[in-house]
Write a protein that holds these residues in place. Structure first.
Motif, short mmCIF file in Angstrom:
data_model
loop_
_atom_site.label_atom_id
_atom_site.label_comp_id
_atom_site.label_asym_id
_atom_site.label_seq_id
_atom_site.Cartn_x
_atom_site.Cartn_y
_atom_site.Cartn_z
N GLY A 130 48.81 -12.18 -39.20
CA GLY A 130 48.70 -11.49 -37.92
C GLY A 130 50.06 -11.08 -37.40
O GLY A 130 50.24 -9.94 -36.92
N LEU A 131 51.02 -11.99 -37.50
CA LEU A 131 52.38 -11.69 -37.07
C LEU A 131 52.99 -10.61 -37.95
O LEU A 131 53.68 -9.70 -37.45
CB LEU A 131 53.23 -12.95 -37.11
N LEU A 132 52.73 -10.68 -39.25
CA LEU A 132 53.23 -9.66 -40.18
C LEU A 132 52.78 -8.27 -39.77
O LEU A 132 53.59 -7.33 -39.70
CB LEU A 132 52.74 -9.98 -41.59
N GLY A 133 51.48 -8.11 -39.51
CA GLY A 133 50.96 -6.80 -39.15
C GLY A 133 51.58 -6.27 -37.87
O GLY A 133 51.95 -5.09 -37.78
N THR A 134 51.70 -7.13 -36.87
CA THR A 134 52.28 -6.72 -35.60
C THR A 134 53.74 -6.30 -35.76
O THR A 134 54.18 -5.27 -35.24
CB THR A 134 52.19 -7.86 -34.57
N GLU A 135 54.50 -7.10 -36.49
CA GLU A 135 55.92 -6.81 -36.69
C GLU A 135 56.13 -5.51 -37.46
O GLU A 135 56.96 -4.67 -37.09
CB GLU A 135 56.59 -7.97 -37.43
N MET A 136 55.39 -5.34 -38.55
CA MET A 136 55.55 -4.14 -39.37
C MET A 136 55.23 -2.88 -38.58
O MET A 136 56.00 -1.92 -38.58
CB MET A 136 54.64 -4.23 -40.60
N LEU A 137 54.09 -2.86 -37.91
CA LEU A 137 53.70 -1.65 -37.19
C LEU A 137 54.63 -1.36 -36.02
O LEU A 137 54.94 -0.20 -35.74
CB LEU A 137 52.25 -1.78 -36.71
N THR A 138 55.10 -2.41 -35.35
CA THR A 138 56.03 -2.20 -34.24
C THR A 138 57.33 -1.59 -34.73
O THR A 138 57.85 -0.62 -34.15
CB THR A 138 56.32 -3.53 -33.53
N ALA A 139 57.86 -2.11 -35.84
CA ALA A 139 59.13 -1.59 -36.36
C ALA A 139 58.98 -0.17 -36.91
O ALA A 139 59.82 0.69 -36.63
CB ALA A 139 59.65 -2.53 -37.46
N LEU A 140 57.94 0.08 -37.68
CA LEU A 140 57.76 1.41 -38.26
C LEU A 140 57.48 2.45 -37.19
O LEU A 140 57.95 3.59 -37.27
CB LEU A 140 56.64 1.38 -39.30
N THR A 141 56.71 2.06 -36.17
CA THR A 141 56.44 2.98 -35.06
C THR A 141 57.72 3.30 -34.31
O THR A 141 57.98 4.45 -33.94
CB THR A 141 55.40 2.38 -34.10
#
Length: 272
Positions: free
Chosen positions: A151-162
């Motif tokens: 869950g943390l992985l998904g949030t971190e990845m999308l936040t950074a890429l966005t």
């Protein structure tokens, strides 16, 4: 204080950037597309440390090796989000801290393209980091919590890429490996090779273009490489063209593709 309206002429004069995901099977030549980009104005974000295929490309590169290093790079490249609290990644405080380490962000003015290769590897770095965070352990037992880590992985990845794709005036290319799988109905499907389902599912929604570099069979039985760019395509590859400028199949030249997409972002003013 007057309402800060951006006029049509001002908006149309702004330099626009194309945000693109480049997908393809391993070995198809995704990294080699870097050779089509200008050496003097492209920054290669090399996450794979596998630049043998582009050893004769004489442009600049950076090589973040951990997830925190990548987050620092992202805020330096794209600037801060003033809406975030000081203790949050990509905030004004984070940006100032990174600028103290990396220097004057004016040094980035020479670049008009960021080529990030690859988010397949990036997700693995993010998962390694996520598994060490408090959210990845059960509050009750203290044991590792896999669901919390992903869950943390998904949030971190999308936040950074966005955040990175918001780099105004820059072209941003995210590269990822494409896997071929068989679904529950015994159908062949293609999905990006990215740890965790959340990033793979939502990434197409945050970019303008999704392009698959694929081997296409010609009617005479021969094969050639091409970019597949339309969502509705006979090959089943992931694709999306928000510019409306691209044909179903485009020549495998990333620079030419970006230029073609960018032509749609500037509309002649009434004075032209």
């Amino acid at each position: 204080m007057a309402l800060p309206i951006i006029t049509a002429d001002q908006r149309l004069r702004e330099k626009q950037g194309v945000k693109l995901v480049l997908l393809g099977k391993s070995g198809i030549g995704k990294t080699s597309q870097l050779k089509t980009l200008p050496e003097g104005s492209t920054l290669f974000v090399d996450l794979e440390a596998g630049d043998l295929a582009v050893k004769d490309w004489h442009g600049d590169c950076v090589r973040p090796t951990t997830w925190p290093e990548f987050r620092d790079l992202v805020v330096f490249l794209a600037g801060p989000n003033p809406a975030l609290p000081a203790d949050a990644p990509f905030s004004e405080a984070h940006y100032r801290h990174v600028c103290e380490r990396y220097g004057d962000p004016a040094q980035l003015a020479k670049y008009d393209t960021y080529f990030v290769d690859s988010i397949t590897v990036l997700a693995r770095l993010a998962l390694i980091w996520a598994k060490t965070q408090p959210q990845s352990f059960s509050e009750r037992t203290g044991k590792p919590d896999t669901r919390g880590a992903y869950g943390l992985l998904g949030t971190e990845m999308l936040t950074a890429l966005t955040h990175l794709q918001h780099a105004r005036g820059k072209h941003v290319v995210f590269v990822a490996i494409l896997d071929e799988r068989i679904d529950d109905f015994n159908r062949k499907v293609f999905v990006p090779q990215i740890e965790g389902a959340k990033t793979a599912a939502e990434l197409p929604g945050i970019v303008d273009e999704v392009v698959t570099l694929a081997e296409i069979k010609a009617e005479d039985g021969s094969a050639y490489r091409a970019f597949v760019t339309h969502t509705l395509n006979p090959y089943g590859y992931p694709a999306k063209d928000r510019s409306g400028q691209l044909e179903l199949l485009e020549p495998p030249n990333l620079r030419a593709l970006i230029d073609k997409c960018a032509a749609a972002t500037r509309i002649p003013t009434s004075k032209e």
